[in-house]
Design an enzyme around this catalytic site. Structure first.
Site, PDB file in Angstrom:
ATOM      1  N   LYS A  13      -0.107  -9.513  13.085  1.00 62.58           N
ATOM      2  CA  LYS A  13       0.350 -10.778  12.260  1.00 62.58           C
ATOM      3  C   LYS A  13       1.755 -10.918  11.931  1.00 62.58           C
ATOM      4  CE  LYS A  13      -2.176  -9.513   8.844  1.00 62.58           C
ATOM      5  NZ  LYS A  13      -2.553  -8.119   9.212  1.00 62.58           N
ATOM      6  N   ARG A  89      -8.038 -13.064   0.733  1.00 68.13           N
ATOM      7  CA  ARG A  89      -8.425 -11.456   1.153  1.00 68.13           C
ATOM      8  C   ARG A  89      -9.931 -11.315   0.868  1.00 68.13           C
ATOM      9  NH1 ARG A  89      -4.854  -7.915   2.345  1.00 68.13           N
ATOM     10  NH2 ARG A  89      -2.554  -8.195   1.757  1.00 68.13           N
ATOM     11  N   ARG A 128       2.722   4.930  16.231  1.00 68.87           N
ATOM     12  CA  ARG A 128       4.147   4.289  16.130  1.00 68.87           C
ATOM     13  C   ARG A 128       5.122   5.260  15.451  1.00 68.87           C
ATOM     14  NH1 ARG A 128       3.129  -0.666  12.273  1.00 68.87           N
ATOM     15  NH2 ARG A 128       2.365   0.856  10.755  1.00 68.87           N
ATOM     16  N   ARG A 161       5.794   6.759   9.464  1.00 70.54           N
ATOM     17  CA  ARG A 161       5.336   6.419   8.180  1.00 70.54           C
ATOM     18  C   ARG A 161       4.447   7.343   7.572  1.00 70.54           C
ATOM     19  NH1 ARG A 161       4.409  -0.125   8.305  1.00 70.54           N
ATOM     20  NH2 ARG A 161       2.632   0.557   6.664  1.00 70.54           N
ATOM     21  N   ARG A 172      -8.009   2.041   5.454  1.00 69.24           N
ATOM     22  CA  ARG A 172      -7.463   0.547   5.482  1.00 69.24           C
ATOM     23  C   ARG A 172      -8.264  -0.471   6.293  1.00 69.24           C
ATOM     24  NH1 ARG A 172      -1.835   2.583   7.394  1.00 69.24           N
ATOM     25  NH2 ARG A 172      -1.395   0.288   7.898  1.00 69.24           N
TER      26      ARG A 172
END
Length: 215
Positions: A13, A89, A128, A161, A172
């Site tokens: 996004k 949301r 990542r 992260r 999530r």
């Protein structure tokens, strides 16, 4: 042209919002930016939102809706519409937003749904790695470094992260599916959803987006 961009964490996004904003001269709006702006400017709505956030509470739907609508009423000069990222949301937010904007210049035209299989999202997020020195981003599955865990640009050790872990990701994605899928279904019933196969290279995804907007 008024757009919503929706998708799970890791669906791209942010990357495509930036290009949409530049190519179509849209105001890119996220709820996080709205909160920060109103709080920093000490607006009445910002003070109200801060009173919840300071207590560790979620900002109620009604207040989020008012903050978004206030922002849309005060878009900068020269834009051709808006791109809302991270809102609505919940189904309740979507219905309230529709009721407030239907028949106005702020009514949403289309929803871009960045569709990526969960197994691919998992690799994108858990793989990542970021260079703390130069900011370059890698992925152990899709964009590995020549030497494991060492930045190709500056030779620094890479880091992940703190929330890029299996347990956090499961939470999530579960929360996203529970809250956001009903919103996508709701707009799908209005024939406003363009499903973008975001499990592709950048230019292929961008071609799908421009084709959807062209219609």
């Amino acid at each position: 042209m008024n757009l919503l961009i929706m998708g799970a964490p890791g669906s791209g996004k942010g990357t495509f919002s930036s290009r949409l904003k530049d190519n179509y001269s849209l105001a890119h709006i996220s709820t996080g930016d709205i909160f920060r702006k109103n709080i920093s400017e000490n607006t009445a709505l910002g003070q109200e939102a801060k009173s919840y956030m300071d207590k560790g509470l979620l900002v109620p739907d009604d207040l989020v809706n008012r903050l978004v609508l206030d922002t849309l009423e005060n878009l900068p000069e020269g834009v051709n519409g808006y791109l809302l990222d991270g809102y609505p949301r919940t189904l309740e937010q979507a219905k309230a937003f529709d009721e407030a904007t239907k028949g106005t210049a702020n009514e949403v035209d289309q929803i871009l749904f960045m569709d990526v299989p969960h197994d691919v999202l998992k690799k994108r997020i858990l793989g990542r790695r970021t260079c703390p020195k130069c900011g370059e981003i890698y992925n152990i599955y899709f964009k590995p470094t020549a030497v494991e865990n060492v930045c190709d640009n500056c030779g620094s050790a890479l880091s992940a992260r703190a929330d890029d872990n299996e347990e956090s990701l499961k939470t999530r994605l579960g929360e996203y599916t529970r809250m956001t899928q009903p919103v996508i279904d709701y707009y799908g019933e209005q024939d406003k959803v363009a499903a973008i196969n975001a499990d592709n290279d950048f230019e292929t995804i961008w071609a799908q987006i421009t084709e959807a907007l062209g219609k």
